[in-house]
Motif scaffolding. Sequence first.
Motif, PDB file in Angstrom:
ATOM      1  N   ILE A 178      54.441  54.124  42.195  1.00  0.00           N
ATOM      2  CA  ILE A 178      53.535  53.549  42.477  1.00  0.00           C
ATOM      3  C   ILE A 178      53.265  52.391  41.482  1.00  0.00           C
ATOM      4  CG2 ILE A 178      51.398  52.480  43.996  1.00  0.00           C
ATOM      5  CD1 ILE A 178      52.121  56.233  45.174  1.00  0.00           C
ATOM      6  N   GLU A 179      53.111  51.141  42.059  1.00  0.00           N
ATOM      7  CA  GLU A 179      52.635  50.432  40.722  1.00  0.00           C
ATOM      8  C   GLU A 179      51.473  50.000  40.756  1.00  0.00           C
ATOM      9  OE1 GLU A 179      52.558  45.387  39.990  1.00  0.00           O
ATOM     10  OE2 GLU A 179      53.799  46.103  41.818  1.00  0.00           O
ATOM     11  N   VAL A 180      50.616  49.711  39.293  1.00  0.00           N
ATOM     12  CA  VAL A 180      48.544  49.639  39.561  1.00  0.00           C
ATOM     13  C   VAL A 180      48.834  47.833  39.137  1.00  0.00           C
ATOM     14  CG1 VAL A 180      46.974  50.271  38.229  1.00  0.00           C
ATOM     15  CG2 VAL A 180      49.161  51.809  38.784  1.00  0.00           C
ATOM     16  N   LYS A 181      48.421  48.018  39.916  1.00  0.00           N
ATOM     17  CA  LYS A 181      47.336  46.596  39.896  1.00  0.00           C
ATOM     18  C   LYS A 181      45.850  46.389  39.295  1.00  0.00           C
ATOM     19  CE  LYS A 181      50.684  43.523  42.389  1.00  0.00           C
ATOM     20  NZ  LYS A 181      50.711  42.734  43.564  1.00  0.00           N
ATOM     21  N   PHE A 182      45.795  46.039  38.697  1.00  0.00           N
ATOM     22  CA  PHE A 182      43.879  46.630  38.505  1.00  0.00           C
ATOM     23  C   PHE A 182      43.133  44.576  39.079  1.00  0.00           C
ATOM     24  CE2 PHE A 182      46.583  48.901  34.926  1.00  0.00           C
ATOM     25  CZ  PHE A 182      45.747  49.966  34.992  1.00  0.00           C
ATOM     26  N   TYR A 183      42.087  45.296  39.590  1.00  0.00           N
ATOM     27  CA  TYR A 183      40.623  44.120  39.722  1.00  0.00           C
ATOM     28  C   TYR A 183      39.913  44.627  38.701  1.00  0.00           C
ATOM     29  CZ  TYR A 183      38.284  47.910  42.605  1.00  0.00           C
ATOM     30  OH  TYR A 183      38.033  48.600  42.625  1.00  0.00           O
ATOM     31  N   ASP A 184      39.301  43.679  37.900  1.00  0.00           N
ATOM     32  CA  ASP A 184      38.476  43.860  37.234  1.00  0.00           C
ATOM     33  C   ASP A 184      36.766  43.600  37.296  1.00  0.00           C
ATOM     34  OD1 ASP A 184      40.127  43.157  35.044  1.00  0.00           O
ATOM     35  OD2 ASP A 184      39.863  40.523  35.327  1.00  0.00           O
ATOM     36  N   LEU A 185      35.850  44.440  36.724  1.00  0.00           N
ATOM     37  CA  LEU A 185      35.079  44.689  36.620  1.00  0.00           C
ATOM     38  C   LEU A 185      33.433  44.262  36.102  1.00  0.00           C
ATOM     39  CD1 LEU A 185      34.793  48.776  37.660  1.00  0.00           C
ATOM     40  CD2 LEU A 185      34.850  46.344  39.676  1.00  0.00           C
ATOM     41  N   LEU A 186      33.075  42.929  36.265  1.00  0.00           N
ATOM     42  CA  LEU A 186      32.519  42.494  34.915  1.00  0.00           C
ATOM     43  C   LEU A 186      31.095  42.910  34.120  1.00  0.00           C
ATOM     44  CD1 LEU A 186      32.785  39.535  37.691  1.00  0.00           C
ATOM     45  CD2 LEU A 186      34.721  40.246  35.395  1.00  0.00           C
ATOM     46  N   PRO A 187      31.527  43.078  32.902  1.00  0.00           N
ATOM     47  CA  PRO A 187      29.853  44.037  32.801  1.00  0.00           C
ATOM     48  C   PRO A 187      28.996  43.199  32.889  1.00  0.00           C
ATOM     49  CG  PRO A 187      31.384  42.873  31.204  1.00  0.00           C
ATOM     50  CD  PRO A 187      32.293  42.995  32.183  1.00  0.00           C
ATOM     51  N   GLU A 188      29.355  40.962  32.534  1.00  0.00           N
ATOM     52  CA  GLU A 188      27.823  40.753  33.074  1.00  0.00           C
ATOM     53  C   GLU A 188      27.034  40.663  33.937  1.00  0.00           C
ATOM     54  OE1 GLU A 188      31.006  37.798  33.790  1.00  0.00           O
ATOM     55  OE2 GLU A 188      31.051  39.743  31.727  1.00  0.00           O
ATOM     56  N   LYS A 189      27.740  41.600  35.224  1.00  0.00           N
ATOM     57  CA  LYS A 189      26.865  41.261  36.393  1.00  0.00           C
ATOM     58  C   LYS A 189      27.571  42.766  36.662  1.00  0.00           C
ATOM     59  CE  LYS A 189      29.341  37.164  38.037  1.00  0.00           C
ATOM     60  NZ  LYS A 189      30.000  36.598  39.868  1.00  0.00           N
ATOM     61  N   SER A 190      26.475  43.041  35.565  1.00  0.00           N
ATOM     62  CA  SER A 190      26.085  45.220  35.427  1.00  0.00           C
ATOM     63  C   SER A 190      27.764  45.891  36.679  1.00  0.00           C
ATOM     64  CB  SER A 190      25.428  45.092  36.300  1.00  0.00           C
ATOM     65  OG  SER A 190      24.113  45.093  36.280  1.00  0.00           O
ATOM     66  N   TRP A 191      28.869  44.916  36.245  1.00  0.00           N
ATOM     67  CA  TRP A 191      30.320  46.065  35.887  1.00  0.00           C
ATOM     68  C   TRP A 191      30.423  45.783  38.053  1.00  0.00           C
ATOM     69  CZ3 TRP A 191      32.682  46.696  32.618  1.00  0.00           C
ATOM     70  CH2 TRP A 191      31.866  46.754  31.289  1.00  0.00           C
ATOM     71  N   GLU A 192      29.879  44.411  38.149  1.00  0.00           N
ATOM     72  CA  GLU A 192      30.040  44.199  39.892  1.00  0.00           C
ATOM     73  C   GLU A 192      31.352  43.896  39.741  1.00  0.00           C
ATOM     74  OE1 GLU A 192      27.916  41.204  41.676  1.00  0.00           O
ATOM     75  OE2 GLU A 192      26.337  42.940  42.968  1.00  0.00           O
ATOM     76  N   ALA A 193      32.748  44.197  41.331  1.00  0.00           N
ATOM     77  CA  ALA A 193      34.108  43.566  41.391  1.00  0.00           C
ATOM     78  C   ALA A 193      33.962  42.222  40.906  1.00  0.00           C
ATOM     79  CB  ALA A 193      34.913  44.341  42.262  1.00  0.00           C
ATOM     80  N   ASP A 194      35.100  41.725  40.475  1.00  0.00           N
ATOM     81  CA  ASP A 194      35.630  40.487  40.499  1.00  0.00           C
ATOM     82  C   ASP A 194      36.678  40.102  41.675  1.00  0.00           C
ATOM     83  OD1 ASP A 194      37.120  37.734  40.352  1.00  0.00           O
ATOM     84  OD2 ASP A 194      36.948  37.594  37.771  1.00  0.00           O
ATOM     85  N   LEU A 195      35.643  39.721  43.289  1.00  0.00           N
ATOM     86  CA  LEU A 195      36.135  39.566  44.307  1.00  0.00           C
ATOM     87  C   LEU A 195      37.153  38.844  44.813  1.00  0.00           C
ATOM     88  CD1 LEU A 195      32.633  39.909  46.076  1.00  0.00           C
ATOM     89  CD2 LEU A 195      34.114  41.572  45.705  1.00  0.00           C
ATOM     90  N   LYS A 196      37.449  37.518  44.448  1.00  0.00           N
ATOM     91  CA  LYS A 196      38.976  36.849  44.188  1.00  0.00           C
ATOM     92  C   LYS A 196      39.642  36.718  43.447  1.00  0.00           C
ATOM     93  CE  LYS A 196      39.021  31.769  43.277  1.00  0.00           C
ATOM     94  NZ  LYS A 196      38.710  30.341  42.594  1.00  0.00           N
ATOM     95  N   GLN A 197      39.317  37.823  42.152  1.00  0.00           N
ATOM     96  CA  GLN A 197      40.773  38.088  41.445  1.00  0.00           C
ATOM     97  C   GLN A 197      41.141  38.940  42.669  1.00  0.00           C
ATOM     98  OE1 GLN A 197      39.864  40.570  38.679  1.00  0.00           O
ATOM     99  NE2 GLN A 197      41.936  41.067  38.535  1.00  0.00           N
ATOM    100  N   MET A 198      40.194  39.847  42.921  1.00  0.00           N
ATOM    101  CA  MET A 198      40.442  41.364  43.660  1.00  0.00           C
ATOM    102  C   MET A 198      41.481  40.540  44.849  1.00  0.00           C
ATOM    103  SD  MET A 198      38.208  43.630  46.241  1.00  0.00           S
ATOM    104  CE  MET A 198      38.112  44.855  44.426  1.00  0.00           C
ATOM    105  N   GLU A 199      41.224  39.918  45.549  1.00  0.00           N
ATOM    106  CA  GLU A 199      41.792  40.092  46.912  1.00  0.00           C
ATOM    107  C   GLU A 199      42.652  39.213  46.796  1.00  0.00           C
ATOM    108  OE1 GLU A 199      41.118  37.987  51.448  1.00  0.00           O
ATOM    109  OE2 GLU A 199      39.699  38.240  49.656  1.00  0.00           O
ATOM    110  N   SER A 200      43.005  38.414  45.461  1.00  0.00           N
ATOM    111  CA  SER A 200      44.144  37.525  44.767  1.00  0.00           C
ATOM    112  C   SER A 200      45.564  38.183  44.589  1.00  0.00           C
ATOM    113  CB  SER A 200      44.105  36.469  43.441  1.00  0.00           C
ATOM    114  OG  SER A 200      44.078  37.626  42.782  1.00  0.00           O
ATOM    115  N   LEU A 201      45.489  39.547  44.629  1.00  0.00           N
ATOM    116  CA  LEU A 201      46.649  40.905  43.441  1.00  0.00           C
ATOM    117  C   LEU A 201      47.009  41.152  44.968  1.00  0.00           C
ATOM    118  CD1 LEU A 201      44.254  42.538  41.153  1.00  0.00           C
ATOM    119  CD2 LEU A 201      46.199  41.106  40.826  1.00  0.00           C
ATOM    120  N   VAL A 202      46.507  41.052  46.174  1.00  0.00           N
ATOM    121  CA  VAL A 202      47.046  41.648  47.308  1.00  0.00           C
ATOM    122  C   VAL A 202      48.121  40.955  47.909  1.00  0.00           C
ATOM    123  CG1 VAL A 202      46.667  42.580  49.828  1.00  0.00           C
ATOM    124  CG2 VAL A 202      44.110  42.499  48.806  1.00  0.00           C
ATOM    125  N   ASP A 203      49.048  42.081  48.226  1.00  0.00           N
ATOM    126  CA  ASP A 203      50.531  40.840  48.455  1.00  0.00           C
ATOM    127  C   ASP A 203      51.206  41.929  49.429  1.00  0.00           C
ATOM    128  OD1 ASP A 203      51.590  43.412  46.960  1.00  0.00           O
ATOM    129  OD2 ASP A 203      52.920  42.147  46.089  1.00  0.00           O
TER     130      ASP A 203
END
Length: 452
Positions: A178-203
């Motif tokens: 299974i392929e792994v695609k990483f979505y980023d957690l942002l340290p400057e936002k107390s490790w919240e997920a980068d939601l825009k980048q997360m959604e862009s990874l979906v196919d």
Amino acid sequence: MDSYLIQVKGKASLRDVHFSLHGKGLSPGPGKGRKPHWAVRASDMSKRTFNPIRAIVDSMQVTPNPEKPLISLSIGDPTVFGNLPSDEEVVRAVKDALETGDYNGYAPSVGYQSCREAVAKYYTCPEAPLEAQDVLLTSGCSQAIELALEVLANPGQNILVPRPGFSLYKTLALSMGIEVKFYDLLPEKSWEADLKQMESLVDAKTACLIVNNPSNPCGSVFSRSHLQKIVAVASRQCVPILADEIYAEMVFEDCKYEALANVSPNVPVLSCGGLAKRWLVPGWRMGWILIHDRRDIFGKEIRDGLLRLSQRILGPCTVVQGALRGILHRTSPEFYHNTLSFLKSNADLCYAALSAVCGLSPVQPSGAMYLMVGIQMDHFPEFENDVEFTERLIAEQSVFCLPATCFEYPNFFRVVLTVPADMMAEACQRIRQFCEQHYQSGEGAQELECDK
């Protein structure tokens, strides 16, 4: 397939040649001419299996400073130093279960019905109701994650995984093809997920989204509103969620934990948890999958798939299963409070101490048992990366922290907060000394100069 034996006259003797009929043509069969030989090889799955933590740690050719006792801040096992025993009621529940003699045999592969009922009763709530049929007991949370991945994803599909994140997700996925695609957690936002980048990874091949809350390695805790935004992404993209909630309820007093299923009325969730961390018994290997599927999107197929997968082995330790009701319902509130108070005290100590060190940027945790520290590598030019930084820290100061390259996030290191308070203070002091020796404020500068 039809097989034919033809005798061919040779110079010395008759020899037998086998042919097999494939459609309209003939092709040679196995015959007697094959010379047996040993050809035992490791499977493709074993060759695809890769644990980045083990690969990095095992490659570290370093010896701790013999003049300083080793302080290991690397292992996420709260039992290592003996300072965090489990609750007396937890131990008594296991003794009681053992003494009954009722739990010495095989259990159903998904766990005893009464034990599944105990877990369902403990976690059910109006927002996310559970019954025994929604619970599958597993050999630790790691097996829960493995079964959840196996039932949701096929080889050639992909999953979305947090970065930084627990390395097991990648290890399991790659072994399954299974392929792994990483979505980023942002340290400057107390490790919240980068939601825009997360959604862009979906196919079209995305099988599931993994959400780890509270987080290993970050020690972060998502707010209810942020969880709702993550669920909204999954809902728009019709992607189920695998929620790794092994650190459920392990949040500090100024924070509130929210189970992901509580904010997910539409998106189906497989929530993976267990006894390991909150009850401080990782070696007991008791985990579970909670199936949240209020819109019947998983339906019968996913449930049947989990049942079939669970039947490859016969589930977790039966004695610990027998103790579950007592563990869940008799553990004292003081035990939970004292554990979290200790972790928060160590977190505050570590954060304050390392925030005052030039070249380091710790991120304040809100739960779990970890803290991530950024390394301003420009100020440590003699080290190529976080792996070299942590290697030298071991060699010079006998302090062992995991480089965050283990979690796909270079130029950070992770601190485990479960060590005794005096060891934590000593470790932070040694890290400060190490940084003072190697910090450079600018190109060619040799002396420590910073505003901390």
